[in-house]
Design a protein around this motif. Structure first.
Motif, PDB file in Angstrom:
ATOM      1  N   HIS A  53       2.573  48.843-106.235  1.00 55.72           N
ATOM      2  CA  HIS A  53       1.967  49.085-104.926  1.00 55.72           C
ATOM      3  C   HIS A  53       0.629  48.360-104.793  1.00 55.72           C
ATOM      4  O   HIS A  53       0.204  48.034-103.677  1.00 55.72           O
ATOM      5  CB  HIS A  53       1.771  50.590-104.713  1.00 55.72           C
ATOM      6  CG  HIS A  53       0.774  51.202-105.643  1.00 55.72           C
ATOM      7  ND1 HIS A  53      -0.548  51.332-105.321  1.00 55.72           N
ATOM      8  CD2 HIS A  53       0.918  51.685-106.898  1.00 55.72           C
ATOM      9  CE1 HIS A  53      -1.180  51.889-106.337  1.00 55.72           C
ATOM     10  NE2 HIS A  53      -0.312  52.112-107.308  1.00 55.72           N
ATOM     11  N   ASP A  54      -0.030  48.107-105.933  1.00 54.40           N
ATOM     12  CA  ASP A  54      -1.313  47.420-105.875  1.00 54.40           C
ATOM     13  C   ASP A  54      -1.201  45.955-106.265  1.00 54.40           C
ATOM     14  O   ASP A  54      -2.209  45.305-106.561  1.00 54.40           O
ATOM     15  CB  ASP A  54      -2.362  48.121-106.743  1.00 54.40           C
ATOM     16  CG  ASP A  54      -1.894  48.325-108.170  1.00 54.40           C
ATOM     17  OD1 ASP A  54      -2.686  48.827-108.981  1.00 54.40           O
ATOM     18  OD2 ASP A  54      -0.732  47.995-108.467  1.00 54.40           O
ATOM     19  N   GLY A  55       0.012  45.426-106.277  1.00 60.16           N
ATOM     20  CA  GLY A  55       0.190  43.983-106.392  1.00 60.16           C
ATOM     21  C   GLY A  55       0.410  43.410-107.769  1.00 60.16           C
ATOM     22  O   GLY A  55       0.467  42.174-107.908  1.00 60.16           O
ATOM     23  N   LEU A  56       0.552  44.214-108.788  1.00 60.87           N
ATOM     24  CA  LEU A  56       0.811  43.674-110.127  1.00 60.87           C
ATOM     25  C   LEU A  56       2.274  43.262-110.226  1.00 60.87           C
ATOM     26  O   LEU A  56       3.161  44.019-109.835  1.00 60.87           O
ATOM     27  CB  LEU A  56       0.485  44.727-111.187  1.00 60.87           C
ATOM     28  CG  LEU A  56      -0.986  45.144-111.286  1.00 60.87           C
ATOM     29  CD1 LEU A  56      -1.163  46.225-112.330  1.00 60.87           C
ATOM     30  CD2 LEU A  56      -1.867  43.947-111.607  1.00 60.87           C
ATOM     31  N   THR A  57       2.513  42.083-110.763  1.00 60.81           N
ATOM     32  CA  THR A  57       3.864  41.532-110.799  1.00 60.81           C
ATOM     33  C   THR A  57       4.353  41.306-112.222  1.00 60.81           C
ATOM     34  O   THR A  57       3.563  41.087-113.143  1.00 60.81           O
ATOM     35  CB  THR A  57       3.931  40.208-110.036  1.00 60.81           C
ATOM     36  OG1 THR A  57       3.034  39.275-110.642  1.00 60.81           O
ATOM     37  CG2 THR A  57       3.556  40.388-108.583  1.00 60.81           C
TER      38      THR A  57
END
Length: 116
Positions: A53-57
């Motif tokens: 949800h906070d953009g870590l891939t």
């Protein structure tokens, strides 16, 4: 009831590009993580990519440098940009979403076929 709908699959020649999209509906809260898995005939389902949800891939080794996962404008919406596609990328691609209370949900899959 949460439902995931994938779109954007299709047929392309090797070296080409496709963009997949997934929207999770039916939840009023943001998912913890969404992503893509794929399954080729006769093979086990494997991780393609996930995004929190906070953009870590994260990316599977076979797609690193070629695929890019991103969040869409709507809540619980993700895309997967697939470039430099190879015949080995041919599979059914499944969207997955993890919710803190409801648990994990899967889409029904979208076919990606890469030909020579």
């Amino acid at each position: 009831q949460v439902q995931l709908v994938e779109s954007g699959g299709g047929s392309v020649q090797a070296g080409g590009s496709l963009k997949l999209s997934c929207v999770a509906s039916g939840s009023r809260i943001r998912s913890v993580r969404m992503g893509w898995y794929r399954q080729a005939p006769g093979k086990e389902r494997e991780l393609v990519s996930t995004i929190t949800h906070d953009g870590l891939t994260t990316y599977g080794d076979s797609v690193k440098g070629r695929f890019t996962i991103s969040q869409g404008n709507a809540m619980n919406n993700i895309m997967l940009q697939m470039n430099a596609l190879k015949i080995g990328d041919t599979a059914v691609y499944y969207c997955v979403a993890d919710f803190p209370l409801e648990g994990r949900y899967w889409g029904t899959g979208t076919q990606v076929t890469v030909s020579s």
